[in-house]
Scaffold this motif. Structure first.
Motif, PDB file in Angstrom:
ATOM      1  N   THR A 164       0.526  43.522  41.674  1.00 12.16           N
ATOM      2  CA  THR A 164       2.007  42.880  41.482  1.00 12.16           C
ATOM      3  C   THR A 164       2.703  43.258  42.874  1.00 12.16           C
ATOM      4  O   THR A 164       2.534  44.305  43.303  1.00 12.16           O
ATOM      5  CB  THR A 164       2.692  43.151  40.348  1.00 12.16           C
ATOM      6  OG1 THR A 164       3.021  44.420  40.357  1.00 12.16           O
ATOM      7  CG2 THR A 164       1.873  42.931  39.058  1.00 12.16           C
ATOM      8  N   VAL A 165       3.586  42.398  43.404  1.00  8.89           N
ATOM      9  CA  VAL A 165       4.180  42.563  44.519  1.00  8.89           C
ATOM     10  C   VAL A 165       5.857  41.924  43.961  1.00  8.89           C
ATOM     11  O   VAL A 165       5.791  41.001  44.035  1.00  8.89           O
ATOM     12  CB  VAL A 165       3.643  41.839  45.993  1.00  8.89           C
ATOM     13  CG1 VAL A 165       4.465  41.930  46.990  1.00  8.89           C
ATOM     14  CG2 VAL A 165       2.251  42.251  46.096  1.00  8.89           C
ATOM     15  N   ASP A 209       8.287  46.851  45.590  1.00  9.86           N
ATOM     16  CA  ASP A 209       7.824  47.552  44.439  1.00  9.86           C
ATOM     17  C   ASP A 209       6.263  46.876  44.107  1.00  9.86           C
ATOM     18  O   ASP A 209       6.239  45.917  44.033  1.00  9.86           O
ATOM     19  CB  ASP A 209       8.394  47.383  43.201  1.00  9.86           C
ATOM     20  CG  ASP A 209       8.060  47.955  41.845  1.00  9.86           C
ATOM     21  OD1 ASP A 209       7.378  48.884  41.804  1.00  9.86           O
ATOM     22  OD2 ASP A 209       7.910  47.148  40.865  1.00  9.86           O
ATOM     23  N   SER A 249       8.588  43.762  36.969  1.00  5.72           N
ATOM     24  CA  SER A 249       7.898  43.614  38.205  1.00  5.72           C
ATOM     25  C   SER A 249       6.477  43.949  38.073  1.00  5.72           C
ATOM     26  O   SER A 249       5.615  43.363  38.529  1.00  5.72           O
ATOM     27  CB  SER A 249       8.539  44.873  39.305  1.00  5.72           C
ATOM     28  OG  SER A 249       8.340  46.016  38.678  1.00  5.72           O
ATOM     29  N   GLY A 250       6.182  44.833  37.241  1.00 10.70           N
ATOM     30  CA  GLY A 250       4.774  45.139  36.818  1.00 10.70           C
ATOM     31  C   GLY A 250       4.085  44.309  35.873  1.00 10.70           C
ATOM     32  O   GLY A 250       2.759  44.306  35.717  1.00 10.70           O
ATOM     33  N   ARG A 301      -0.693  50.567  35.079  1.00 16.88           N
ATOM     34  CA  ARG A 301      -0.583  50.535  36.562  1.00 16.88           C
ATOM     35  C   ARG A 301       0.124  51.542  37.069  1.00 16.88           C
ATOM     36  O   ARG A 301       1.321  52.089  36.603  1.00 16.88           O
ATOM     37  CB  ARG A 301      -0.004  48.898  36.968  1.00 16.88           C
ATOM     38  CG  ARG A 301      -0.974  47.955  36.742  1.00 16.88           C
ATOM     39  CD  ARG A 301      -0.218  46.559  37.324  1.00 16.88           C
ATOM     40  NE  ARG A 301      -1.177  45.522  36.981  1.00 16.88           N
ATOM     41  CZ  ARG A 301      -1.135  44.451  36.468  1.00 16.88           C
ATOM     42  NH1 ARG A 301       0.194  44.118  35.983  1.00 16.88           N
ATOM     43  NH2 ARG A 301      -1.915  43.442  36.364  1.00 16.88           N
ATOM     44  N   ARG A 335       2.539  47.262  42.486  1.00 16.87           N
ATOM     45  CA  ARG A 335       1.776  48.080  41.316  1.00 16.87           C
ATOM     46  C   ARG A 335       0.007  47.575  41.234  1.00 16.87           C
ATOM     47  O   ARG A 335      -0.122  46.496  41.349  1.00 16.87           O
ATOM     48  CB  ARG A 335       2.506  47.896  40.029  1.00 16.87           C
ATOM     49  CG  ARG A 335       3.939  48.053  40.075  1.00 16.87           C
ATOM     50  CD  ARG A 335       4.471  48.414  38.866  1.00 16.87           C
ATOM     51  NE  ARG A 335       5.850  48.514  38.870  1.00 16.87           N
ATOM     52  CZ  ARG A 335       6.710  48.974  37.707  1.00 16.87           C
ATOM     53  NH1 ARG A 335       6.184  49.396  36.669  1.00 16.87           N
ATOM     54  NH2 ARG A 335       7.995  49.293  38.050  1.00 16.87           N
ATOM     55  N   MET A 392      14.867  47.425  41.373  1.00  9.88           N
ATOM     56  CA  MET A 392      13.524  47.463  42.338  1.00  9.88           C
ATOM     57  C   MET A 392      12.397  47.041  41.345  1.00  9.88           C
ATOM     58  O   MET A 392      11.608  46.399  41.625  1.00  9.88           O
ATOM     59  CB  MET A 392      13.393  48.892  42.697  1.00  9.88           C
ATOM     60  CG  MET A 392      12.054  49.236  43.497  1.00  9.88           C
ATOM     61  SD  MET A 392      11.694  50.972  43.272  1.00  9.88           S
ATOM     62  CE  MET A 392      11.335  51.183  41.425  1.00  9.88           C
ATOM     63  N   ALA A 393      12.530  47.262  40.052  1.00 12.02           N
ATOM     64  CA  ALA A 393      11.655  47.121  39.041  1.00 12.02           C
ATOM     65  C   ALA A 393      11.616  45.810  38.132  1.00 12.02           C
ATOM     66  O   ALA A 393      11.001  45.733  37.408  1.00 12.02           O
ATOM     67  CB  ALA A 393      11.494  48.580  38.290  1.00 12.02           C
ATOM     68  N   ARG A 433       5.675  33.666  37.225  1.00 15.72           N
ATOM     69  CA  ARG A 433       7.039  34.028  37.784  1.00 15.72           C
ATOM     70  C   ARG A 433       7.775  33.022  38.398  1.00 15.72           C
ATOM     71  O   ARG A 433       7.321  32.098  38.762  1.00 15.72           O
ATOM     72  CB  ARG A 433       6.695  35.001  38.960  1.00 15.72           C
ATOM     73  CG  ARG A 433       6.145  36.279  38.375  1.00 15.72           C
ATOM     74  CD  ARG A 433       6.173  37.133  39.859  1.00 15.72           C
ATOM     75  NE  ARG A 433       5.816  38.662  39.298  1.00 15.72           N
ATOM     76  CZ  ARG A 433       5.959  39.804  40.017  1.00 15.72           C
ATOM     77  NH1 ARG A 433       6.637  39.912  40.949  1.00 15.72           N
ATOM     78  NH2 ARG A 433       5.450  40.797  39.628  1.00 15.72           N
ATOM     79  N   ALA A 478       4.960  41.033  34.811  1.00 16.66           N
ATOM     80  CA  ALA A 478       4.795  39.816  35.241  1.00 16.66           C
ATOM     81  C   ALA A 478       3.952  39.187  36.272  1.00 16.66           C
ATOM     82  O   ALA A 478       3.858  39.743  37.289  1.00 16.66           O
ATOM     83  CB  ALA A 478       6.290  38.955  35.655  1.00 16.66           C
ATOM     84  N   PRO A 479       2.780  38.479  35.693  1.00 15.30           N
ATOM     85  CA  PRO A 479       1.798  38.198  36.592  1.00 15.30           C
ATOM     86  C   PRO A 479       2.122  37.156  37.689  1.00 15.30           C
ATOM     87  O   PRO A 479       3.213  36.689  37.787  1.00 15.30           O
ATOM     88  CB  PRO A 479       0.607  37.329  35.754  1.00 15.30           C
ATOM     89  CG  PRO A 479       1.303  37.456  34.372  1.00 15.30           C
ATOM     90  CD  PRO A 479       2.519  37.885  34.341  1.00 15.30           C
ATOM     91  N   ARG A 480       1.276  37.065  38.704  1.00 16.69           N
ATOM     92  CA  ARG A 480       1.640  36.212  39.844  1.00 16.69           C
ATOM     93  C   ARG A 480       2.088  34.868  39.490  1.00 16.69           C
ATOM     94  O   ARG A 480       3.152  34.106  39.794  1.00 16.69           O
ATOM     95  CB  ARG A 480       0.488  36.242  40.807  1.00 16.69           C
ATOM     96  CG  ARG A 480       0.716  34.944  42.037  1.00 16.69           C
ATOM     97  CD  ARG A 480       1.087  35.621  43.205  1.00 16.69           C
ATOM     98  NE  ARG A 480       1.084  34.912  44.460  1.00 16.69           N
ATOM     99  CZ  ARG A 480       2.136  34.140  44.850  1.00 16.69           C
ATOM    100  NH1 ARG A 480       3.059  33.772  43.959  1.00 16.69           N
ATOM    101  NH2 ARG A 480       2.095  33.262  45.844  1.00 16.69           N
TER     102      ARG A 480
END
Lengths: 423, 423
Positions: A272-273, A299, B235-236, A218, A301, B287-288, B243, B238-240
């Motif tokens: 992703t958000v 962030d 952050s990139g 991503r 992606r 951030m990530a 979480r 882990a799916p919606r």
């Protein structure tokens, strides 16, 4: 391969992984977790450990001007396209015991097994240990691998490390490297790149699969220092209407972007958000004050640049809506940074799959949510692939967990692919 | 009263206000704003200035064991119930030029005008300058006034100042007062209390009214150290779904409580809801990373205890809903603290209104969102009232603004009420 040979190779792989992880993590054992900032003494100490391991294997060691380490096992055919295998050794603040170092340990274990087995492949195998992969320290993606590939700009070298405020060039010099030479040096000819890495997500663990093959990485769209400006007021004296409450406005944006995320997923888009850092806790903030300021990171992606662009447009629309509804509130997103999505190599994925098949494994093909050095190599035209190892307890945190046997099995799959491929 | 007499009294009021504010604020002129912590040298220096002013007026000065200052103008009737008039001189960190000191200047100006005009009222008028009203320094409400009223507990005296970590008793002793005597001393007989104070809200300024009469002081229900526990994740990666994002869960709660606030206002209930401090910016946040933890403050205020109780029940219902919808999320509200709403005196409000009427003013009756010493006097059974002065640019901040002429006009209204009331 005889059963005895397979056992020996297995032992070499497992022992190498255990030893490298143990030696690297010992450098930062004070905890919580492991903290080896990009271009820090701790990162350099970890590099020294791996260089020592590479020399013990008799590999040809060199460093490029940015301090990336290359340790070469000569193959049987000098004109075969080399395979670079590796990852990074820096970590986020309070990171885990596997992100980065597992891939370095896996790469070294692969070469150790080829050596021990006398299974010299056709191409050179080059253990590749990059610097500064974790973009939390400098606002620049894949610093080490992009330096190796001669893709850093003079501006990138002036980026400031968030904790010290000093430039990337300064931190490179501190560790004995040459920022000017980084801009001038000749990159290696495009070749092949393979990176073992923990998944940093729950997919493999939930499916009870030890490893998977990554087909794309991503890209990201980030606001590292966004702000909400409101108006400071007395918590008991300021009525509901007329407040410009930075915390309330931020909360509305977060909830709105969760909805945007759901909508894009429902359209079949990848996204992703994450709002990972929120600061309304300065000396000016207090329980009895309506917050007049708030700082946050965002962030987003996706494997699809169009999805990122759409999410960014919807973000701006939500901000406009909130600003219109709450006079006195103003969002300031600040500088946007991006990393491009990377498609990985189908041929390399097939190579790994062939080795896995010899172990009786059928690793799934999957996306990487995190950015990785492999994305930088892919962007530079290298045939790149990643092998993800299942992990749990999250990632970028002290609790990050992985079973070394899963990594050893993935390394063994690649070993078998290369042993089959040898001259 | 002749026009000449009215002019003289006006000049005395205006001059006194200007001089007292100027002398008090000169102590802390370095900026930003004014910082006179509770029981600090700066607060004591401000007290010394006012004591000097009171002695110059020939008032009978005394201090109680907690260092509260009482400066008495004898009235015409020794058995009439005295009127105490005043406020405090401590400030928050980087506070403004009016919160507290304006009320002290107003009280002194009132007495100076009565003196200048020879308008001795029936009752004694006692300028009352409290210590330690701002609860940001010690986690105890209305320290000075409650000490004067013999309502502090031994535990209160052990509370630690947030910046020094030393006890209230120690800080009292540093300034020459006697913490043991505070617990033992005999409070004055319940009497009447009047406090001038800036509004710390936008109501009077928005309505273009110079002053208003406060009929009640909102009580508070607070969670000073609440937390959201989630799960750290990439952050990139882990799916919606799956979480447990502490920032997203917190944002949902903030938005839900804005809705609860709207609903209670629509029912005609008095309420404010403020999340004034939010911390998801520790070294573990990035951030990530999906945030696994977040700390926040919640401050709810109302004139009506039942509204606070209802808002607290709805808060817990919203938390239960969010926790059920987001597995892995757990809220921990921590210790709740409360301050009781205080109803002020109708008779005292009417007295001020009569004086105002003689100026042609019809000051609105209004609520105080902030807590004030008047709440402590009201809780001890005193007939208390506050007169709010319009202000702008917020409060508890260096930009805090007020027109001295507005305060002078409010003082004049009280002067006229007392002059009418005199023997």
């Amino acid at each position: 391969m005889t059963i005895l040979a397979a056992r020996r190779q297995n032992t070499v792989i497992g022992d190498t992984i255990a030893r490298v992880l143990s030696r690297v993590n010992a450098i930062t054992q004070g905890g919580p977790g492991h903290t080896r900032p990009s271009y820090s003494d701790e990162e350099s100490a970890a590099h020294a450990v791996v260089e020592d391991e590479a020399r013990a294997l008799g590999l040809e060691v060199r460093r490029d001007p940015a301090g990336n380490l290359f340790a070469r096992l000569r193959g049987g055919d000098p004109v075969a396209v080399p395979l670079y295998v590796g990852s990074h050794l820096d970590t986020v603040s309070q990171g885990g015991a596997y992100d980065g170092q597992a891939g370095v340990a896996g790469g070294l274990a692969l070469i150790a097994a080829l050596r021990a087995h006398g299974a010299t492949p056709a191409m050179d195998i080059v253990l590749t240990v990059t610097r500064a992969e974790e973009s939390v320290w400098f606002p620049v993606s894949y610093i080490g691998s992009r330096a190796a590939l001669a893709r850093l700009s003079p501006e990138d070298l002036q980026a400031r490390r968030v904790d010290t405020g000093r430039s990337l060039a300064d931190h490179m010099r501190d560790q004995g490297f040459d920022a000017d030479a980084v801009l001038a040096h000749e990159p290696p000819a495009p070749a092949r790149f393979l990176e073992f890495h923990i998944e940093q997500g729950p997919v493999l663990d939930a499916a009870a699969e030890p490893y998977g093959i990554v087909t794309a990485i991503r890209g990201g769209l980030r606001y590292r220092a966004a702000r909400v400006h409101g108006a400071w007021a007395h918590s008991g004296g300021a009525p509901r209407h007329g407040r410009a409450d930075a915390v309330a406005a931020f909360a509305e944006l977060v909830v709105a972007m969760q909805r945007v995320w759901d909508e894009l997923l429902a359209q079949g888009r990848d996204l992703t958000v994450t709002f990972g850092r929120v600061d309304a806790a300065t000396p000016a903030h207090a329980m009895a004050k309506v917050a007049g300021e708030l700082e946050f990171c965002l962030d987003m992606r996706s494997e699809d640049v169009a999805a990122l662009d759409l999410a960014d447009r919807l973000l701006r629309a939500e901000i406009a809506r909130i600003e219109a509804a709450q006079p006195g509130i103003r969002f300031e997103l600040g500088r946007q940074s991006r990393s491009q999505p990377a498609a990985l190599s189908q041929a390399m994925a097939d190579l790994v799959a062939r080795g896995a098949e010899r172990l009786g494994d059928r690793p799934r093909r999957m996306l990487s949510g995190g950015g990785h050095d492999a994305a930088a190599f892919a962007a530079a035209g290298w045939d790149s692939v990643m092998v993800f190892i299942r992990n749990w307890n999250g990632s970028h945190c002290p609790e990050e967990a992985m079973d070394e046997a899963d990594l050893a099995r993935a390394v063994e799959a690649v070993f078998l692919a290369l042993a089959e491929d040898r001259t």
